[in-house]
Design a protein around this motif. Sequence first.
Motif, short mmCIF file in Angstrom:
data_model
loop_
_atom_site.label_atom_id
_atom_site.label_comp_id
_atom_site.label_asym_id
_atom_site.label_seq_id
_atom_site.Cartn_x
_atom_site.Cartn_y
_atom_site.Cartn_z
N ILE A 116 -12.36 6.41 3.37
CA ILE A 116 -11.65 5.45 4.24
C ILE A 116 -10.71 4.59 3.42
N LYS A 117 -11.20 4.10 2.28
CA LYS A 117 -10.35 3.27 1.40
C LYS A 117 -9.12 4.06 0.94
N THR A 118 -9.30 5.30 0.55
CA THR A 118 -8.19 6.13 0.08
C THR A 118 -7.19 6.38 1.20
N LEU A 119 -7.69 6.70 2.38
CA LEU A 119 -6.79 6.96 3.50
C LEU A 119 -5.94 5.73 3.83
N VAL A 120 -6.58 4.56 3.86
CA VAL A 120 -5.86 3.34 4.22
C VAL A 120 -4.98 2.85 3.08
N ASP A 121 -5.56 2.72 1.89
CA ASP A 121 -4.84 2.09 0.78
C ASP A 121 -3.83 3.01 0.09
N LYS A 122 -4.17 4.26 -0.07
CA LYS A 122 -3.29 5.16 -0.81
C LYS A 122 -2.32 5.92 0.11
N HIS A 123 -2.80 6.30 1.28
CA HIS A 123 -1.98 7.14 2.15
C HIS A 123 -1.43 6.38 3.37
N ASN A 124 -1.72 5.08 3.45
CA ASN A 124 -1.22 4.24 4.55
C ASN A 124 -1.57 4.76 5.94
N VAL A 125 -2.74 5.34 6.07
CA VAL A 125 -3.21 5.79 7.38
C VAL A 125 -3.83 4.59 8.08
N SER A 126 -3.45 4.38 9.32
CA SER A 126 -3.97 3.20 10.03
C SER A 126 -5.45 3.38 10.36
N LYS A 127 -6.16 2.25 10.40
CA LYS A 127 -7.58 2.30 10.77
C LYS A 127 -7.74 2.82 12.19
N TYR A 129 -5.88 5.07 13.69
CA TYR A 129 -5.74 6.53 13.66
C TYR A 129 -7.00 7.17 13.08
N ILE A 130 -7.55 6.59 12.03
CA ILE A 130 -8.80 7.10 11.45
C ILE A 130 -9.91 7.04 12.49
N LYS A 131 -10.01 5.91 13.17
CA LYS A 131 -11.04 5.72 14.20
C LYS A 131 -10.97 6.85 15.23
N LYS A 132 -9.78 7.12 15.74
CA LYS A 132 -9.61 8.17 16.75
C LYS A 132 -9.87 9.55 16.16
N SER A 133 -9.43 9.76 14.93
CA SER A 133 -9.53 11.08 14.31
C SER A 133 -10.94 11.50 13.95
N ILE A 134 -11.80 10.52 13.68
CA ILE A 134 -13.18 10.88 13.30
C ILE A 134 -14.21 10.43 14.32
N GLY A 135 -13.76 9.91 15.44
CA GLY A 135 -14.69 9.54 16.51
C GLY A 135 -15.56 8.35 16.16
N ALA A 136 -15.00 7.40 15.43
CA ALA A 136 -15.75 6.21 15.02
C ALA A 136 -15.33 5.00 15.85
N THR A 137 -16.10 3.95 15.75
CA THR A 137 -15.71 2.69 16.39
C THR A 137 -14.93 1.85 15.38
N LYS A 138 -14.25 0.84 15.88
CA LYS A 138 -13.51 -0.08 15.01
C LYS A 138 -14.48 -0.73 14.02
N GLU A 140 -17.30 0.42 12.83
CA GLU A 140 -17.72 1.39 11.81
C GLU A 140 -16.64 1.53 10.73
N ILE A 141 -15.39 1.64 11.16
CA ILE A 141 -14.29 1.79 10.19
C ILE A 141 -14.17 0.52 9.35
N ASP A 142 -14.24 -0.65 9.98
CA ASP A 142 -14.14 -1.91 9.23
C ASP A 142 -15.28 -2.02 8.21
N LEU A 143 -16.47 -1.62 8.61
CA LEU A 143 -17.62 -1.68 7.71
C LEU A 143 -17.44 -0.72 6.54
N LEU A 144 -17.02 0.50 6.82
CA LEU A 144 -16.83 1.48 5.76
C LEU A 144 -15.67 1.12 4.84
#
Length: 170
Positions: A116-127, A129-138, A140-144
């Motif tokens: 999650i850190k790599t996706l957000v910080d290195k690849h500028n993927v929005s949280k 988009y990650i949430k939708k792409s992996i079926g997580a809640t906001k 869960e993403i914030d915690l990870l």
Amino acid sequence: MYKDDPISKVEWIEVDKLNANDYNPNVVLNKELNLLELSIMTNGWIQPILLNRDMSIIDGYHRSYLGKNSKALREKYNGKVPCVIMDLTEPERMLLTIRINRAKGNHVAIKMHDIIKTLVDKHNVSKEYIKKSIGATKDEIDLLYKDGVFDALNIKQHKYSKAWKSPKTK
């Protein structure tokens, strides 16, 4: 070269011809089933359904379920799913089902944090988009995403699975 391997024998079969087995120990919750549907719709079929000659499913029940019940998948693939037919005895089918399910493993929270850190910080993927792409809640993403969260939760005082232990508590 590998013509005898099952993966070399993929064929598209009408999903209505497939039959569930009566021993599958794997359960997929609706949230994960929706994620599986999104995955197939987004990336296509990446894994065939394994069948015995009588069209009973060895592995891939949930994929076949979606193939039958998802209007979008039915339309996209004309009611067909990729399959490999194998010739196995019932004990061999049962053992293969369990082996495949167990071999899929579990996600380790520390590794998920790193991704999650790599996706957000290195690849500028929005949280989002990650949430939708992996079926997580906001949450869960914030915690990870949060640095040091596993230490902050004082994990040493709780009996979580090893997947939730901080590397510092080993």
